[in-house]
Motif scaffolding. Structure first.
Motif, PDB file in Angstrom:
ATOM      1  N   GLY A 166       0.728  -1.370   0.146  1.00 13.95           N
ATOM      2  CA  GLY A 166      -0.043  -0.049  -0.022  1.00 13.95           C
ATOM      3  C   GLY A 166       0.917   1.153  -0.245  1.00 13.95           C
ATOM      4  O   GLY A 166       2.141   1.245   0.069  1.00 13.95           O
ATOM      5  N   HIS A 167       0.263   2.570   0.049  1.00 18.30           N
ATOM      6  CA  HIS A 167       0.713   3.731   0.153  1.00 18.30           C
ATOM      7  C   HIS A 167       1.331   4.087   1.310  1.00 18.30           C
ATOM      8  O   HIS A 167       0.610   3.657   2.444  1.00 18.30           O
ATOM      9  N   VAL A 168       2.348   4.876   1.398  1.00 18.01           N
ATOM     10  CA  VAL A 168       2.741   5.617   2.686  1.00 18.01           C
ATOM     11  C   VAL A 168       2.291   6.980   2.671  1.00 18.01           C
ATOM     12  O   VAL A 168       2.676   7.690   1.499  1.00 18.01           O
ATOM     13  N   LEU A 169       1.563   7.521   3.595  1.00 15.46           N
ATOM     14  CA  LEU A 169       1.239   9.112   3.501  1.00 15.46           C
ATOM     15  C   LEU A 169       1.975   9.765   4.677  1.00 15.46           C
ATOM     16  O   LEU A 169       2.188   9.189   5.783  1.00 15.46           O
ATOM     17  N   ILE A 170       2.799  10.864   4.256  1.00 12.77           N
ATOM     18  CA  ILE A 170       3.680  11.387   5.214  1.00 12.77           C
ATOM     19  C   ILE A 170       3.118  13.037   5.318  1.00 12.77           C
ATOM     20  O   ILE A 170       3.073  13.804   4.439  1.00 12.77           O
ATOM     21  N   VAL A 171       2.687  13.333   6.627  1.00 14.18           N
ATOM     22  CA  VAL A 171       2.225  14.597   6.814  1.00 14.18           C
ATOM     23  C   VAL A 171       3.402  15.365   7.291  1.00 14.18           C
ATOM     24  O   VAL A 171       3.922  14.908   8.314  1.00 14.18           O
ATOM     25  N   SER A 172       3.915  16.491   6.839  1.00 13.31           N
ATOM     26  CA  SER A 172       4.896  17.195   7.379  1.00 13.31           C
ATOM     27  C   SER A 172       4.738  18.566   7.356  1.00 13.31           C
ATOM     28  O   SER A 172       3.988  19.253   6.514  1.00 13.31           O
ATOM     29  N   PRO A 173       5.140  19.174   8.365  1.00 16.16           N
ATOM     30  CA  PRO A 173       4.765  20.781   8.498  1.00 16.16           C
ATOM     31  C   PRO A 173       5.242  21.921   7.862  1.00 16.16           C
ATOM     32  O   PRO A 173       4.839  22.782   7.544  1.00 16.16           O
ATOM     33  N   LEU A 189      -8.489  15.343  -0.665  1.00 18.05           N
ATOM     34  CA  LEU A 189      -8.946  14.224   0.346  1.00 18.05           C
ATOM     35  C   LEU A 189      -9.822  13.119  -0.355  1.00 18.05           C
ATOM     36  O   LEU A 189      -9.591  12.069  -0.032  1.00 18.05           O
ATOM     37  N   GLU A 190     -10.498  13.489  -1.368  1.00 11.33           N
ATOM     38  CA  GLU A 190     -11.292  12.518  -2.043  1.00 11.33           C
ATOM     39  C   GLU A 190     -10.212  11.530  -2.669  1.00 11.33           C
ATOM     40  O   GLU A 190     -10.398  10.308  -2.756  1.00 11.33           O
ATOM     41  N   LYS A 191      -9.346  11.895  -3.264  1.00 11.05           N
ATOM     42  CA  LYS A 191      -8.391  11.361  -3.875  1.00 11.05           C
ATOM     43  C   LYS A 191      -7.676  10.198  -2.995  1.00 11.05           C
ATOM     44  O   LYS A 191      -7.518   9.086  -3.175  1.00 11.05           O
ATOM     45  N   LEU A 192      -7.234  10.911  -1.913  1.00  5.83           N
ATOM     46  CA  LEU A 192      -6.530  10.216  -0.954  1.00  5.83           C
ATOM     47  C   LEU A 192      -7.420   9.011  -0.339  1.00  5.83           C
ATOM     48  O   LEU A 192      -6.989   8.051  -0.262  1.00  5.83           O
ATOM     49  N   THR A 193      -8.525   9.321  -0.112  1.00  8.66           N
ATOM     50  CA  THR A 193      -9.334   8.051   0.474  1.00  8.66           C
ATOM     51  C   THR A 193      -9.896   7.099  -0.410  1.00  8.66           C
ATOM     52  O   THR A 193     -10.070   6.104  -0.187  1.00  8.66           O
ATOM     53  N   SER A 194      -9.415   7.388  -1.869  1.00  9.10           N
ATOM     54  CA  SER A 194      -9.513   6.289  -2.903  1.00  9.10           C
ATOM     55  C   SER A 194      -8.326   5.401  -2.644  1.00  9.10           C
ATOM     56  O   SER A 194      -8.420   4.144  -3.526  1.00  9.10           O
ATOM     57  N   LEU A 195      -7.131   5.692  -2.221  1.00  9.99           N
ATOM     58  CA  LEU A 195      -6.079   5.047  -2.096  1.00  9.99           C
ATOM     59  C   LEU A 195      -5.953   4.180  -0.946  1.00  9.99           C
ATOM     60  O   LEU A 195      -6.739   4.426   0.331  1.00  9.99           O
TER      61      LEU A 195
END
Ligand code: ZN
Length: 488
Positions: free
Chosen positions: A56-63, A121-127
């Motif tokens: 799967g994908h890795v989501l990284i939130v960075s400030p 958000l829509e795109k992210l939630t599809s992954l």
């Protein structure tokens, strides 16, 4: 799990640094994980290596934009092309294209304010995300000096992404902050890996000076004498530039400046020259160093005092990543605390800015941010609380304004207290290292060599024996730069 093979093949290292293995194993065992690793231990390697082992994908939130960009570039240099950063600076067309092809990317970096954009958000939630990484996770907490209201929404985001495993990374977080991280992300049974903030190979020094002139002279003496490479931190872009030029005039030819006001190409150029030892002194603002993996930085000097001990630790943590003896020096002149106090005072919006902005919002007169001259941070602050109080918009604008003013005052006071705490550390008596760890609720350390000026540390121990100030022409770094700048 033979993680060492991955470590060698993917990153070229034969041993893990402190904490890395525990954190990676915890994530791979399916645990939400909070990791507090001292700066300079390679936090990003934790999510990269774990991510490679997961589906799967890795989501990284960075400030920070620059931090995100640096990390993306670094991964590209390491040969990973499936990495992308989504931030507000992407041109519209490019953003659309990236979003269309988002599933092709394994590692997706995103800024906290971007994730709530409905299209994204829509795109992210599809992954399918296997791992949700929150970098600089202390930004979640109001008890941390870098509190970012946008970070509070990350718990909701995690729900929308169908609860991927969370890895919250930070270098400095007190117990209060860690408990806030758990609460906000709703990861109450997360495993916590907390390591000491202490970096034993970095000697700590505060050097008192009389005035600005004296400070410059002391800086020059040190930079000439100390083993290089090194970084000098400033709170002002202008001074970083001026002092850099001045040092060059004084014969330190391999000096350059770096700050967030420069364009990206210029910044990468300086980073690369530093990385390949073509430059050995960088006069920089805090924008420098976050994503840079230079192992052999021998000194970090602070020309100005940062706004908190946490920032200070982060910046001195760029020294001595190779574990060898390194030095951190803070130049302190009476009332130097005025500059950070000013920065903190001006960071959040004024009464008038809050009032006017809310009026515009309430009357839906469209955006007039230009006239209000709001900075990014100021706009984010008001927007966040505007949305936060959304359901109570029956209130009139003046009572809402007062609410925001109160919140702002609370934040500003908190930050002023952080400066006062830092000032106590600078001017107080006793071992600097022990006073530092005690601020982070850690136990007292045993006496050790090369500790701090209070424990007898002197500059001579860090003296350079050879002249490394001359510039020699070499093009290998330019080749490296080309590689980075090539499109995916
Ligand atoms: Zn000491």
């Amino acid at each position: 799990m033979n993680l060492l093979i991955d470590l060698k093949e993917r990153f070229g290292f034969s041993t893990f640094r402190i904490g890395q293995r525990d954190v990676i194993e915890s994530v791979l065992n399916g645990n939400d994980t909070i990791a507090m690793l001292p700066t300079g231990t390679g936090k990003s390697l934790c999510y990269q290596l774990a991510g490679y082992r997961m589906d799967g994908h890795v989501l990284i939130v960075s400030p920070l934009l620059s931090l995100m960009q640096d990390q993306v570039e670094q991964m590209k240099v390491m040969g990973e092309k499936r990495v992308i950063a989504l931030n507000s600076f992407l041109p519209f067309k490019e953003r659309k294209k990236i979003l269309r092809n988002l599933s092709l990317y394994k590692f997706i970096f995103v800024s906290p304010e971007m994730v709530m954009n409905p299209n994204i958000l829509e795109k992210l939630t599809s992954l399918k995300f296997c791992l949700f990484v929150i970098d600089e996770a202390h930004c979640i907490s109001q008890w941390g000096p870098d509190f970012r209201p946008d970070y509070m929404k990350l718990g909701i985001l995690r729900n929308k992404l169908n609860h991927p495993i969370v890895l919250a990374l930070t270098a400095t977080a007190t117990e209060d902050v860690r408990s806030d991280i758990k609460k906000t992300l709703n990861i109450h049974s997360a495993k916590e890996y907390v390591y000491s903030i202490d970096r034993p190979n970095i000697g700590l020094m505060v050097k008192p000076v009389q005035n600005h002139e004296d400070k410059l002279q002391k800086l020059l003496e040190m930079v000439k004498m100390l083993k290089k490479p090194g970084i000098v931190y400033f709170s002002s872009k202008r001074l970083a530039e001026e002092v850099s030029e001045w040092l060059k005039e004084q014969g330190l030819l391999k000096t350059a400046y770096y700050h967030g006001g420069m364009d990206q190409e210029q910044r990468i150029l300086i980073q690369q020259q530093f990385l390949y030892d073509k430059l050995n002194v960088i006069c920089a603002t805090s924008a420098f160093g976050m994503g840079i993996n230079k192992e052999n930085v021998r000194f970090v000097i602070h020309f100005h005092m940062p706004t908190s001990i946490e920032s200070y630790l982060q910046e001195i943590g760029r020294a001595g990543r190779d574990g060898l003896m390194s030095l951190a020096v803070l130049l302190y002149c009476n009332s130097d605390e005025q500059l950070p106090l000013q920065i903190v005072e001006n960071e959040l919006p004024t009464d008038i800015q809050i009032g006017e902005y809310l009026k515009i919002k309430m009357n839906v007169k469209g955006q007039m941010n230009d006239q209000l001259e709001l900075t990014d941070i100021q706009e984010r602050f008001i927007n966040y609380y505007w949305n936060f109080f959304k359901n109570r918009r029956t209130e009139d604008s003046s009572s809402l304004t007062q609410k925001l003013i109160n919140i702002r005052d609370g934040r500003t006071q908190y930050k002023k207290d952080k400066i006062a705490e830092f000032l106590m550390w600078i001017t107080g008596q006793g071992c600097k290292r022990n006073r530092l760890v005690s601020i982070f609720e850690e136990n007292e350390l045993e006496t050790r060599p090369n500790c701090c000026d209070w424990c007898g540390l002197t500059f001579e121990q860090y003296e350079s024996k050879e002249d490394t100030n001359l510039y020699e022409e070499d093009t290998s770094w330019q080749e490296q730069l080309k590689k980075i700048l090539l499109p995916v």
